[in-house]
Design a protein around this motif. Structure first.
Motif, PDB file in Angstrom:
ATOM      1  N   TRP A   9       2.890  12.740  -2.331  1.00  0.00           N
ATOM      2  CA  TRP A   9       3.077  11.389  -1.837  1.00  0.00           C
ATOM      3  C   TRP A   9       3.889  11.444  -0.554  1.00  0.00           C
ATOM      4  O   TRP A   9       4.597  12.412  -0.286  1.00  0.00           O
ATOM      5  CB  TRP A   9       3.781  10.536  -2.875  1.00  0.00           C
ATOM      6  N   GLU A  10       3.828  10.362   0.245  1.00  0.00           N
ATOM      7  CA  GLU A  10       4.492  10.379   1.545  1.00  0.00           C
ATOM      8  C   GLU A  10       5.173   9.045   1.846  1.00  0.00           C
ATOM      9  O   GLU A  10       4.575   7.978   1.692  1.00  0.00           O
ATOM     10  CB  GLU A  10       3.437  10.669   2.623  1.00  0.00           C
ATOM     11  N   VAL A  11       6.430   9.119   2.276  1.00  0.00           N
ATOM     12  CA  VAL A  11       7.113   7.921   2.764  1.00  0.00           C
ATOM     13  C   VAL A  11       6.559   7.657   4.163  1.00  0.00           C
ATOM     14  O   VAL A  11       6.650   8.501   5.040  1.00  0.00           O
ATOM     15  CB  VAL A  11       8.644   8.117   2.814  1.00  0.00           C
ATOM     16  N   VAL A  12       5.925   6.501   4.346  1.00  0.00           N
ATOM     17  CA  VAL A  12       5.270   6.209   5.616  1.00  0.00           C
ATOM     18  C   VAL A  12       6.038   5.198   6.462  1.00  0.00           C
ATOM     19  O   VAL A  12       5.731   5.024   7.640  1.00  0.00           O
ATOM     20  CB  VAL A  12       3.811   5.722   5.415  1.00  0.00           C
ATOM     21  N   ASP A  13       7.033   4.536   5.870  1.00  0.00           N
ATOM     22  CA  ASP A  13       7.763   3.535   6.635  1.00  0.00           C
ATOM     23  C   ASP A  13       9.134   3.303   6.009  1.00  0.00           C
ATOM     24  O   ASP A  13       9.271   3.290   4.795  1.00  0.00           O
ATOM     25  CB  ASP A  13       6.969   2.221   6.654  1.00  0.00           C
ATOM     26  N   ASP A  14      10.135   3.134   6.824  1.00  0.00           N
ATOM     27  CA  ASP A  14      11.471   2.727   6.409  1.00  0.00           C
ATOM     28  C   ASP A  14      11.990   1.882   7.566  1.00  0.00           C
ATOM     29  O   ASP A  14      12.443   2.391   8.569  1.00  0.00           O
ATOM     30  CB  ASP A  14      12.369   3.941   6.155  1.00  0.00           C
ATOM     31  N   ASP A  15      11.863   0.589   7.406  1.00  0.00           N
ATOM     32  CA  ASP A  15      12.140  -0.325   8.500  1.00  0.00           C
ATOM     33  C   ASP A  15      12.925  -1.510   7.968  1.00  0.00           C
ATOM     34  O   ASP A  15      12.791  -1.882   6.805  1.00  0.00           O
ATOM     35  CB  ASP A  15      10.814  -0.790   9.107  1.00  0.00           C
ATOM     36  N   GLY A  16      13.722  -2.123   8.812  1.00  0.00           N
ATOM     37  CA  GLY A  16      14.481  -3.258   8.347  1.00  0.00           C
ATOM     38  C   GLY A  16      15.002  -4.144   9.446  1.00  0.00           C
ATOM     39  O   GLY A  16      14.919  -3.825  10.623  1.00  0.00           O
ATOM     40  N   ASP A  17      15.517  -5.278   8.998  1.00  0.00           N
ATOM     41  CA  ASP A  17      16.178  -6.223   9.898  1.00  0.00           C
ATOM     42  C   ASP A  17      17.404  -6.766   9.166  1.00  0.00           C
ATOM     43  O   ASP A  17      17.853  -6.161   8.201  1.00  0.00           O
ATOM     44  CB  ASP A  17      15.207  -7.328  10.338  1.00  0.00           C
ATOM     45  N   ASP A  18      17.911  -7.905   9.585  1.00  0.00           N
ATOM     46  CA  ASP A  18      19.116  -8.457   8.969  1.00  0.00           C
ATOM     47  C   ASP A  18      18.882  -8.951   7.544  1.00  0.00           C
ATOM     48  O   ASP A  18      19.825  -9.096   6.775  1.00  0.00           O
ATOM     49  CB  ASP A  18      19.662  -9.615   9.806  1.00  0.00           C
ATOM     50  N   ILE A  19      17.644  -9.236   7.182  1.00  0.00           N
ATOM     51  CA  ILE A  19      17.357  -9.816   5.872  1.00  0.00           C
ATOM     52  C   ILE A  19      16.813  -8.793   4.878  1.00  0.00           C
ATOM     53  O   ILE A  19      17.195  -8.784   3.719  1.00  0.00           O
ATOM     54  CB  ILE A  19      16.364 -10.994   6.008  1.00  0.00           C
ATOM     55  N   ILE A  20      15.920  -7.922   5.326  1.00  0.00           N
ATOM     56  CA  ILE A  20      15.233  -7.029   4.397  1.00  0.00           C
ATOM     57  C   ILE A  20      15.059  -5.636   5.008  1.00  0.00           C
ATOM     58  O   ILE A  20      14.835  -5.504   6.204  1.00  0.00           O
ATOM     59  CB  ILE A  20      13.859  -7.617   3.987  1.00  0.00           C
ATOM     60  N   ARG A  21      15.180  -4.646   4.170  1.00  0.00           N
ATOM     61  CA  ARG A  21      14.820  -3.270   4.526  1.00  0.00           C
ATOM     62  C   ARG A  21      13.635  -2.910   3.635  1.00  0.00           C
ATOM     63  O   ARG A  21      13.691  -3.102   2.418  1.00  0.00           O
ATOM     64  CB  ARG A  21      15.976  -2.322   4.266  1.00  0.00           C
ATOM     65  N   ALA A  22      12.566  -2.421   4.218  1.00  0.00           N
ATOM     66  CA  ALA A  22      11.354  -2.108   3.457  1.00  0.00           C
ATOM     67  C   ALA A  22      11.014  -0.628   3.603  1.00  0.00           C
ATOM     68  O   ALA A  22      10.922  -0.114   4.712  1.00  0.00           O
ATOM     69  CB  ALA A  22      10.191  -2.961   3.948  1.00  0.00           C
ATOM     70  N   ILE A  23      10.847   0.027   2.461  1.00  0.00           N
ATOM     71  CA  ILE A  23      10.432   1.428   2.419  1.00  0.00           C
ATOM     72  C   ILE A  23       9.068   1.472   1.753  1.00  0.00           C
ATOM     73  O   ILE A  23       8.877   0.876   0.685  1.00  0.00           O
ATOM     74  CB  ILE A  23      11.440   2.286   1.630  1.00  0.00           C
ATOM     75  N   THR A  24       8.114   2.142   2.385  1.00  0.00           N
ATOM     76  CA  THR A  24       6.751   2.195   1.873  1.00  0.00           C
ATOM     77  C   THR A  24       6.334   3.633   1.623  1.00  0.00           C
ATOM     78  O   THR A  24       6.585   4.507   2.442  1.00  0.00           O
ATOM     79  CB  THR A  24       5.772   1.552   2.889  1.00  0.00           C
ATOM     80  N   ILE A  25       5.679   3.840   0.486  1.00  0.00           N
ATOM     81  CA  ILE A  25       5.174   5.158   0.097  1.00  0.00           C
ATOM     82  C   ILE A  25       3.686   5.040  -0.190  1.00  0.00           C
ATOM     83  O   ILE A  25       3.252   4.074  -0.825  1.00  0.00           O
ATOM     84  CB  ILE A  25       5.889   5.664  -1.178  1.00  0.00           C
ATOM     85  N   GLU A  26       2.933   6.017   0.281  1.00  0.00           N
ATOM     86  CA  GLU A  26       1.508   6.078  -0.037  1.00  0.00           C
ATOM     87  C   GLU A  26       1.234   7.370  -0.775  1.00  0.00           C
ATOM     88  O   GLU A  26       1.951   8.358  -0.618  1.00  0.00           O
ATOM     89  CB  GLU A  26       0.674   6.023   1.239  1.00  0.00           C
ATOM     90  N   CYS A  27       0.176   7.344  -1.581  1.00  0.00           N
ATOM     91  CA  CYS A  27      -0.215   8.570  -2.284  1.00  0.00           C
ATOM     92  C   CYS A  27      -1.705   8.806  -2.065  1.00  0.00           C
ATOM     93  O   CYS A  27      -2.432   7.895  -1.675  1.00  0.00           O
ATOM     94  CB  CYS A  27       0.158   8.502  -3.753  1.00  0.00           C
ATOM     95  N   PRO A  28      -2.179  10.042  -2.300  1.00  0.00           N
ATOM     96  CA  PRO A  28      -3.565  10.401  -1.991  1.00  0.00           C
ATOM     97  C   PRO A  28      -4.622   9.576  -2.735  1.00  0.00           C
ATOM     98  O   PRO A  28      -5.727   9.441  -2.257  1.00  0.00           O
ATOM     99  CB  PRO A  28      -3.656  11.880  -2.409  1.00  0.00           C
ATOM    100  N   ASN A  29      -4.275   9.001  -3.887  1.00  0.00           N
ATOM    101  CA  ASN A  29      -5.281   8.243  -4.642  1.00  0.00           C
ATOM    102  C   ASN A  29      -5.253   6.742  -4.333  1.00  0.00           C
ATOM    103  O   ASN A  29      -5.621   5.928  -5.157  1.00  0.00           O
ATOM    104  CB  ASN A  29      -5.137   8.495  -6.140  1.00  0.00           C
ATOM    105  N   GLU A  30      -4.825   6.397  -3.135  1.00  0.00           N
ATOM    106  CA  GLU A  30      -4.812   5.017  -2.639  1.00  0.00           C
ATOM    107  C   GLU A  30      -3.745   4.134  -3.274  1.00  0.00           C
ATOM    108  O   GLU A  30      -3.786   2.922  -3.143  1.00  0.00           O
ATOM    109  CB  GLU A  30      -6.183   4.353  -2.804  1.00  0.00           C
ATOM    110  N   GLY A  31      -2.772   4.737  -3.955  1.00  0.00           N
ATOM    111  CA  GLY A  31      -1.676   3.954  -4.485  1.00  0.00           C
ATOM    112  C   GLY A  31      -0.739   3.543  -3.351  1.00  0.00           C
ATOM    113  O   GLY A  31      -0.661   4.205  -2.319  1.00  0.00           O
ATOM    114  N   TYR A  32      -0.036   2.454  -3.567  1.00  0.00           N
ATOM    115  CA  TYR A  32       0.856   1.890  -2.553  1.00  0.00           C
ATOM    116  C   TYR A  32       2.129   1.445  -3.266  1.00  0.00           C
ATOM    117  O   TYR A  32       2.066   0.707  -4.255  1.00  0.00           O
ATOM    118  CB  TYR A  32       0.148   0.705  -1.891  1.00  0.00           C
ATOM    119  N   TYR A  33       3.262   1.912  -2.784  1.00  0.00           N
ATOM    120  CA  TYR A  33       4.534   1.658  -3.449  1.00  0.00           C
ATOM    121  C   TYR A  33       5.547   1.190  -2.417  1.00  0.00           C
ATOM    122  O   TYR A  33       5.542   1.677  -1.289  1.00  0.00           O
ATOM    123  CB  TYR A  33       5.026   2.948  -4.134  1.00  0.00           C
TER     124      TYR A  33
END
Length: 152
Positions: free
Chosen positions: A15-39
Motif C-alpha cells: 500500500w502507498e501513502v499518496v497524500d498528506d495535506d492540510g490547512d487550518d481546519i483539516i489534515r487529510a492523509i490518503t492511502i491507496e492499495c493495489p486492489n483499488e482500495g482507498y483509505y
C-alpha cells in the motif's frame, strides 16, 4: 509504517501513502492499495470535527457524485457496528455495505468502514472503501491502520 508530523500508523507493504495535506481546519492523509482500495484519515481540532454520522453522510454523497456516468447505488446500504482495539482501548466503528450497478448492468458490492479516534485536542475520522471481492486483504490492512493509529 508511517510517521509524520505527529501521526503514526502501520499499513501493508504494497500500500502507498499518496497524500498528506492540510490547512487550518483539516489534515487529510490518503492511502491507496493495489486492489483499488482507498483509505483516509481526516484529522480535525476536536471542536471542529464532525460527528461520525455527518462524516458518513458526506462521504457517501461524495462517493455517489464521483461515480462514473451510468453507475448508480441500487440498494440502501446495510449498516453494522464494528469494534477494534486501538492503543489498548476498544473503539466502535460503522460498516456499510452496498451495491453499485455499472453502465453495463454489472453489480459491484462495496464496503465502507468508518472509525472515530480522539486524542488530546485532535479527532481523527478514519475511513476505508474497498470492493467486497477483496474483503479479506482490505479488511486486514484497514484493521492494521486503525489498530496502530496514534496521534501526538
Amino acid at each position: 509504517m508511517y510517521q509524520h508530523n505527529g501521526v503514526f500508523f502501520e499499513f501493508p507493504e504494497s500500500w502507498e501513502v499518496v497524500d498528506d495535506d492540510g490547512d487550518d481546519i483539516i489534515r487529510a492523509i490518503t492511502i491507496e492499495c493495489p486492489n483499488e482500495g482507498y483509505y483516509s484519515m481526516d484529522i480535525y481540532n476536536s471542536e471542529q470535527a464532525p460527528s461520525i454520522e455527518n462524516y458518513i453522510e458526506r462521504s457517501l454523497k461524495y462517493f455517489t457524485k464521483e461515480l462514473p456516468f451510468g453507475f448508480k447505488i441500487i440498494d440502501e446500504p446495510t449498516r453494522s457496528i464494528e469494534k477494534l482495539i486501538s492503543q489498548n482501548s476498544e473503539i466502535e466503528g460503522v460498516k456499510l455495505e452496498f451495491t453499485v450497478r455499472t453502465l453495463f448492468r454489472q453489480k459491484v458490492k462495496y464496503i465502507n468502514r468508518y472509525f472515530r479516534v480522539c486524542s488530546n485536542t485532535k479527532t481523527s475520522l478514519i475511513s476505508g472503501q474497498y470492493l467486497a471481492e477483496h474483503s479479506n486483504e482490505s479488511k486486514a490492512g484497514f484493521d492494521k491502520i486503525v489498530s496502530s493509529y496514534s496521534l501526538a
